[in-house]
Design a protein around this motif. Structure first.
Motif, mmCIF file in Angstrom:
data_model
loop_
_atom_site.group_PDB
_atom_site.id
_atom_site.type_symbol
_atom_site.label_atom_id
_atom_site.label_comp_id
_atom_site.label_asym_id
_atom_site.label_seq_id
_atom_site.Cartn_x
_atom_site.Cartn_y
_atom_site.Cartn_z
ATOM 1 N N LYS A 27 0.824 -1.213 0.000
ATOM 2 C CA LYS A 27 0.000 0.000 0.000
ATOM 3 C C LYS A 27 0.857 1.262 0.000
ATOM 4 N N GLU A 28 1.945 1.235 0.736
ATOM 5 C CA GLU A 28 2.844 2.393 0.752
ATOM 6 C C GLU A 28 3.526 2.581 -0.600
ATOM 7 N N ILE A 29 3.902 1.489 -1.246
ATOM 8 C CA ILE A 29 4.501 1.586 -2.579
ATOM 9 C C ILE A 29 3.494 2.153 -3.566
ATOM 10 N N GLU A 30 2.241 1.721 -3.441
ATOM 11 C CA GLU A 30 1.187 2.251 -4.308
ATOM 12 C C GLU A 30 1.035 3.758 -4.115
ATOM 13 N N ALA A 31 1.070 4.208 -2.860
ATOM 14 C CA ALA A 31 0.961 5.643 -2.576
ATOM 15 C C ALA A 31 2.142 6.409 -3.170
ATOM 16 N N VAL A 32 3.339 5.864 -3.056
ATOM 17 C CA VAL A 32 4.536 6.522 -3.599
ATOM 18 C C VAL A 32 4.454 6.613 -5.123
ATOM 19 N N VAL A 33 4.045 5.529 -5.761
ATOM 20 C CA VAL A 33 3.950 5.514 -7.230
ATOM 21 C C VAL A 33 2.890 6.509 -7.709
ATOM 22 N N LEU A 34 1.745 6.562 -7.040
ATOM 23 C CA LEU A 34 0.706 7.511 -7.431
ATOM 24 C C LEU A 34 1.138 8.956 -7.167
ATOM 25 N N HIS A 35 1.913 9.171 -6.121
ATOM 26 C CA HIS A 35 2.468 10.501 -5.854
ATOM 27 C C HIS A 35 3.383 10.924 -7.006
ATOM 28 N N GLU A 36 4.255 10.028 -7.429
ATOM 29 C CA GLU A 36 5.163 10.344 -8.540
ATOM 30 C C GLU A 36 4.392 10.513 -9.849
ATOM 31 N N TYR A 37 3.329 9.742 -10.032
ATOM 32 C CA TYR A 37 2.516 9.915 -11.236
ATOM 33 C C TYR A 37 1.873 11.297 -11.261
ATOM 34 N N THR A 38 1.475 11.812 -10.102
ATOM 35 C CA THR A 38 0.902 13.158 -10.040
ATOM 36 C C THR A 38 1.905 14.191 -10.524
ATOM 37 N N HIS A 39 3.178 14.020 -10.155
ATOM 38 C CA HIS A 39 4.218 14.925 -10.666
ATOM 39 C C HIS A 39 4.279 14.852 -12.191
ATOM 40 N N ILE A 40 4.201 13.658 -12.737
ATOM 41 C CA ILE A 40 4.254 13.483 -14.188
ATOM 42 C C ILE A 40 3.026 14.105 -14.846
ATOM 43 N N HIS A 41 1.858 13.843 -14.285
ATOM 44 C CA HIS A 41 0.604 14.339 -14.857
ATOM 45 C C HIS A 41 0.553 15.871 -14.866
ATOM 46 N N ASN A 42 1.145 16.515 -13.855
ATOM 47 C CA ASN A 42 1.144 17.977 -13.748
ATOM 48 C C ASN A 42 2.329 18.638 -14.458
ATOM 49 N N PHE A 43 3.164 17.850 -15.137
ATOM 50 C CA PHE A 43 4.352 18.363 -15.837
ATOM 51 C C PHE A 43 5.272 19.157 -14.897
ATOM 52 N N ASP A 44 5.455 18.652 -13.695
ATOM 53 C CA ASP A 44 6.282 19.353 -12.714
ATOM 54 C C ASP A 44 7.744 19.436 -13.140
ATOM 55 N N SER A 45 8.264 18.422 -13.814
ATOM 56 C CA SER A 45 9.661 18.469 -14.256
ATOM 57 C C SER A 45 9.877 19.622 -15.223
ATOM 58 N N LEU A 46 8.966 19.794 -16.149
ATOM 59 C CA LEU A 46 9.076 20.879 -17.121
ATOM 60 C C LEU A 46 8.936 22.238 -16.445
ATOM 61 N N LYS A 47 7.978 22.356 -15.549
ATOM 62 C CA LYS A 47 7.766 23.624 -14.847
ATOM 63 C C LYS A 47 8.982 24.009 -14.017
ATOM 64 N N LEU A 48 9.571 23.029 -13.314
ATOM 65 C CA LEU A 48 10.742 23.326 -12.489
ATOM 66 C C LEU A 48 11.966 23.632 -13.340
ATOM 67 N N CYS A 49 12.073 23.015 -14.504
ATOM 68 C CA CYS A 49 13.175 23.319 -15.421
ATOM 69 C C CYS A 49 13.053 24.759 -15.926
ATOM 70 N N ILE A 50 11.857 25.161 -16.303
ATOM 71 C CA ILE A 50 11.636 26.543 -16.752
ATOM 72 C C ILE A 50 11.916 27.520 -15.623
ATOM 73 N N ALA A 51 11.505 27.180 -14.414
ATOM 74 C CA ALA A 51 11.778 28.050 -13.260
ATOM 75 C C ALA A 51 13.277 28.170 -13.023
ATOM 76 N N PHE A 52 14.025 27.073 -13.181
ATOM 77 C CA PHE A 52 15.476 27.113 -13.010
ATOM 78 C C PHE A 52 16.117 28.016 -14.060
ATOM 79 N N ILE A 53 15.659 27.915 -15.296
ATOM 80 C CA ILE A 53 16.222 28.751 -16.367
ATOM 81 C C ILE A 53 15.950 30.226 -16.091
ATOM 82 N N ILE A 54 14.730 30.548 -15.696
ATOM 83 C CA ILE A 54 14.392 31.942 -15.396
ATOM 84 C C ILE A 54 15.184 32.438 -14.196
ATOM 85 N N GLU A 55 15.304 31.594 -13.180
ATOM 86 C CA GLU A 55 16.076 31.978 -11.989
ATOM 87 C C GLU A 55 17.534 32.244 -12.343
ATOM 88 N N THR A 56 18.092 31.429 -13.225
ATOM 89 C CA THR A 56 19.482 31.613 -13.620
ATOM 90 C C THR A 56 19.654 32.872 -14.466
#
Length: 160
Positions: free
Chosen positions: A108-137
């Motif tokens: 059950k804990e593994i399921e929660a972790v996987v769904l948490h990571e899927y939420t990051h993927i679904h919300n395009f968090d990697s792309l958003k944080l990359c853009i934020a890093f570029i703007i910050e730099t």
């Protein structure tokens, strides 16, 4: 009145070293931004080589999750002493779990972790944080921008 003031100021009165100082500052800024960018790129490549060693075959504890949640991207398992889970990628997105994490958590804990990571993927968090890093730099001379990106990372994590 303005014409008489402007007429009294000549170009020769402006210090000649000012142009050199300005150009030096601009070149130092470009060097700083380049070093930050290439440093981040080097870390990403080094990290990608490390992750390339992960296994692509399905782990026995994850087969049921992949059947239950058919929309999940590929889940990769890599060997590590630390309990880690993360999602990475803009277009070919994957979820990565460490062997240590799989040993420490129940299903059950593994399921929660996987769904948490899927939420990051679904919300395009990697792309958003990359853009934020570029703007910050690029705008590193604005001090509150770094704090804003830190708050953005925290907000992304809490929302997931």
């Amino acid at each position: 009145m303005c014409k008489s003031i402007m007429a009294n100021i000549s170009i020769q009165e402006v210090p000649h070293f000012l142009l050199g100082v300005t150009m030096s500052a601009v070149l130092l800024y470009i060097l700083y931004v380049s070093l930050r960018f290439f440093g981040a790129l080097y870390q990403y490549k080094k990290f990608a080589r490390y992750i390339a060693l992960s296994t692509k075959k399905p782990h026995s504890r994850l087969v049921s999750l992949e059947k239950k949640y058919h929309f999940l991207p590929h889940i990769c398992v890599f060997t590590s002493q630390k309990a880690q889970a993360f999602s990475i990628g803009f277009f070919r997105r994957n979820i990565f779990l460490s062997t240590s994490l799989l040993q420490k958590l129940n299903d059950k804990e593994i399921e929660a972790v996987v769904l948490h990571e899927y939420t990051h993927i679904h919300n395009f968090d990697s792309l958003k944080l990359c853009i934020a890093f570029i703007i910050e730099t690029m705008l590193s001379f604005i001090p509150s921008l770094k704090e804003l990106t830190i708050f953005m990372r925290i907000d992304r994590e809490i929302k997931a």
